[in-house]
Design a protein around this motif. Structure first.
Motif, PDB file in Angstrom:
ATOM      1  N   ASP A   7       0.846  -1.185   0.000  1.00  0.00           N
ATOM      2  CA  ASP A   7       0.000   0.000   0.000  1.00  0.00           C
ATOM      3  C   ASP A   7       0.885   1.239   0.000  1.00  0.00           C
ATOM      4  O   ASP A   7       2.092   1.168  -0.234  1.00  0.00           O
ATOM      5  CB  ASP A   7      -0.946  -0.017   1.200  1.00  0.00           C
ATOM      6  N   GLY A   8       0.315   2.391   0.287  1.00  0.00           N
ATOM      7  CA  GLY A   8       1.058   3.637   0.208  1.00  0.00           C
ATOM      8  C   GLY A   8       2.214   3.745   1.186  1.00  0.00           C
ATOM      9  O   GLY A   8       3.099   4.594   1.003  1.00  0.00           O
TER      10      GLY A   8
ATOM     11  N   GLY B  98       1.195   1.634  -3.786  1.00  0.00           N
ATOM     12  CA  GLY B  98       0.310   2.771  -3.572  1.00  0.00           C
ATOM     13  C   GLY B  98       1.113   4.055  -3.453  1.00  0.00           C
ATOM     14  O   GLY B  98       2.220   4.067  -2.903  1.00  0.00           O
TER      15      GLY B  98
ATOM     16  N   ALA C 280       0.997   8.435  -2.795  1.00  0.00           N
ATOM     17  CA  ALA C 280       0.278   9.632  -2.361  1.00  0.00           C
ATOM     18  C   ALA C 280       0.431  10.737  -3.406  1.00  0.00           C
ATOM     19  O   ALA C 280       1.545  11.071  -3.801  1.00  0.00           O
ATOM     20  CB  ALA C 280       0.815  10.101  -1.005  1.00  0.00           C
TER      21      ALA C 280
ATOM     22  N   ALA D 185      -3.363   6.998 -12.040  1.00  0.00           N
ATOM     23  CA  ALA D 185      -4.401   7.486 -11.127  1.00  0.00           C
ATOM     24  C   ALA D 185      -5.741   6.855 -11.468  1.00  0.00           C
ATOM     25  O   ALA D 185      -6.016   6.499 -12.618  1.00  0.00           O
ATOM     26  CB  ALA D 185      -4.504   9.005 -11.201  1.00  0.00           C
TER      27      ALA D 185
ATOM     28  N   LYS E 191      -9.933   7.602 -10.644  1.00  0.00           N
ATOM     29  CA  LYS E 191     -10.958   8.442 -10.045  1.00  0.00           C
ATOM     30  C   LYS E 191     -12.293   7.720 -10.154  1.00  0.00           C
ATOM     31  O   LYS E 191     -12.563   7.031 -11.151  1.00  0.00           O
ATOM     32  CB  LYS E 191     -11.030   9.812 -10.721  1.00  0.00           C
TER      33      LYS E 191
ATOM     34  N   ARG F 167     -11.874  13.144   0.890  1.00  0.00           N
ATOM     35  CA  ARG F 167     -10.596  13.548   1.443  1.00  0.00           C
ATOM     36  C   ARG F 167     -10.106  14.799   0.744  1.00  0.00           C
ATOM     37  O   ARG F 167     -10.662  15.229  -0.276  1.00  0.00           O
ATOM     38  CB  ARG F 167      -9.572  12.414   1.274  1.00  0.00           C
TER      39      ARG F 167
ATOM     40  N   THR G 279      -7.561  15.204  -0.999  1.00  0.00           N
ATOM     41  CA  THR G 279      -7.026  14.934  -2.332  1.00  0.00           C
ATOM     42  C   THR G 279      -8.115  14.624  -3.350  1.00  0.00           C
ATOM     43  O   THR G 279      -7.814  14.495  -4.536  1.00  0.00           O
ATOM     44  CB  THR G 279      -6.036  13.755  -2.278  1.00  0.00           C
ATOM     45  N   ASP G 280      -9.358  14.482  -2.914  1.00  0.00           N
ATOM     46  CA  ASP G 280     -10.444  14.208  -3.852  1.00  0.00           C
ATOM     47  C   ASP G 280     -10.789  15.478  -4.623  1.00  0.00           C
ATOM     48  O   ASP G 280     -10.690  16.594  -4.107  1.00  0.00           O
ATOM     49  CB  ASP G 280     -11.669  13.691  -3.106  1.00  0.00           C
TER      50      ASP G 280
ATOM     51  N   ARG H  93     -13.424  10.385  -5.772  1.00  0.00           N
ATOM     52  CA  ARG H  93     -12.319   9.821  -5.005  1.00  0.00           C
ATOM     53  C   ARG H  93     -11.159   9.562  -5.960  1.00  0.00           C
ATOM     54  O   ARG H  93     -11.310   8.867  -6.968  1.00  0.00           O
ATOM     55  CB  ARG H  93     -12.770   8.541  -4.313  1.00  0.00           C
TER      56      ARG H  93
ATOM     57  N   THR I 261      -7.238   8.141  -6.290  1.00  0.00           N
ATOM     58  CA  THR I 261      -6.131   7.382  -5.724  1.00  0.00           C
ATOM     59  C   THR I 261      -5.105   7.135  -6.818  1.00  0.00           C
ATOM     60  O   THR I 261      -5.381   7.343  -8.005  1.00  0.00           O
ATOM     61  CB  THR I 261      -6.598   6.043  -5.137  1.00  0.00           C
TER      62      THR I 261
ATOM     63  N   ARG J  69      -5.111  -3.266  -7.323  1.00  0.00           N
ATOM     64  CA  ARG J  69      -6.178  -3.327  -6.325  1.00  0.00           C
ATOM     65  C   ARG J  69      -6.333  -4.727  -5.745  1.00  0.00           C
ATOM     66  O   ARG J  69      -6.821  -4.891  -4.627  1.00  0.00           O
ATOM     67  CB  ARG J  69      -7.497  -2.845  -6.920  1.00  0.00           C
TER      68      ARG J  69
END
Length: 306
Positions: A71-72, A93, A95, A148, A150, A160, A162-163, A168, A170, A189
């Motif tokens: 993950d991130g 992941g 950021a 990315a 969305k 969040r 960043t949305d 959303r 990521t 994912r």
């Protein structure tokens, strides 16, 4: 950890796909104040995991056939530099920066490709696009791509910072150069299967480290990893053709591990006798029969003749 004495384990698992579980490769017990994105710890547990692979050879790099997913927390310069040096494939992941909204405005609407759901079918309200050329990645490893996603958030989900525009957003990074963006994003994912492995490990005993001493809890973690290995390979070898292939520890304990059975000796042969009328006894008999068949198959000697 929900209980215990302030320890913070870091685990790695081998993913055997959606058909069933995967065994733990390495468990690194750390102090309770250890950071989730400590690169040295990620490198240490990755080294231990790679040493467990049958293709591992001392002094040789794993190569692109090995895929590392995190993950991130794994999106650090040091960890990604290590993965690049090992020449493995990775999907990590990532950021997004604070100017994500400005970057997304530079992408034409027709560039966004439909994203896939878990079954590999187009998901309504989700799209993917590549941001690599829109970001300054000079300090990151060569060949790293930023992709990315969305999507419309689920009803009631909290947005969040960043949305963007109620969607959303990521992202993840990868060094894979082939394949459609939607396929690469779906592959990333599927790292969420690791959450299932962690839940299973907690159900096996990692939820609470019962001892005060750090070294003693290291032994506890090794014991849990051994139990996870046994259960995973039992399901893969003995139960691969049954519904129990994907059962988690709680269900296995209630339905399979409690089947009454006795060991008898006759003519110098030890036999396992299962209570025929017990629920789920057929799974035990099927697993034992399958393991016997595998044991009778000739082994392939991979050593060079000498």
């Amino acid at each position: 950890m929900e209980e215990g004495f302030g320890f913070h384990p870091l685990c790695s698992f081998l993913d055997h796909g959606h058909q069933g579980t995967g065994e733990p490769l390495a468990t690194l017990l750390r102090a309770g104040n250890a950071g989730s994105n400590t690169a040295a710890d990620h490198i240490a547990v990755t080294k231990q995991a790679l040493e467990q692979l049958p293709t591992h050879r001392v002094g040789h790099r794993p190569g692109r056939r090995v895929m590392i997913r995190t993950d991130g927390a794994g999106a650090t310069h040091a960890f990604l530099d290590y993965l690049a040096a090992q020449r493995v494939s990775y999907s990590i992941g990532f950021a997004l920066p604070t100017n994500t909204a400005d970057l997304l405005e530079l992408i034409p609407s027709e560039v966004w490709a439909p994203a896939y759901n878990a079954d590999g079918e187009v998901r309504d309200g989700a799209w993917v696009a590549e941001l690599t050329d829109l970001m300054n990645l000079g300090s990151w490893p060569d060949g790293m791509r930023v992709i990315a996603r969305k999507e419309r958030p689920h009803p009631g989900a909290q947005l969040r910072i960043t949305d963007v525009d109620g969607l959303r957003v990521t992202a993840f990074v990868t060094n894979t150069t082939r394949g459609q963006l939607a396929d690469l994003e779906l592959r990333h994912r599927r790292r969420a299967r690791c959450e299932d492995r962690i839940r299973n490990t907690k159900d096996t005993g990692l939820r609470a480290l019962p001892l005060h001493d750090f070294a003693q809890n290291q032994v506890w973690c090794a014991t849990i990893a051994l139990a996870g290995d046994i259960v995973a390979w039992m399901q893969m070898l003995g139960l691969h053709h049954t519904e129990a292939r994907r059962w988690e520890p709680k269900r296995l304990r209630m339905r399979r591990f409690t089947v009454p059975a006795t060991l008898t000796t006759s003519a110098r042969t030890i036999r396992l006798r299962v209570a025929d009328k017990a629920p789920w006894a057929h799974l035990v008999e099927a697993a034992v029969s399958r393991l016997r068949q595998l044991a009778q198959q000739p082994r392939i000697n991979s050593a060079a003749p000498g």
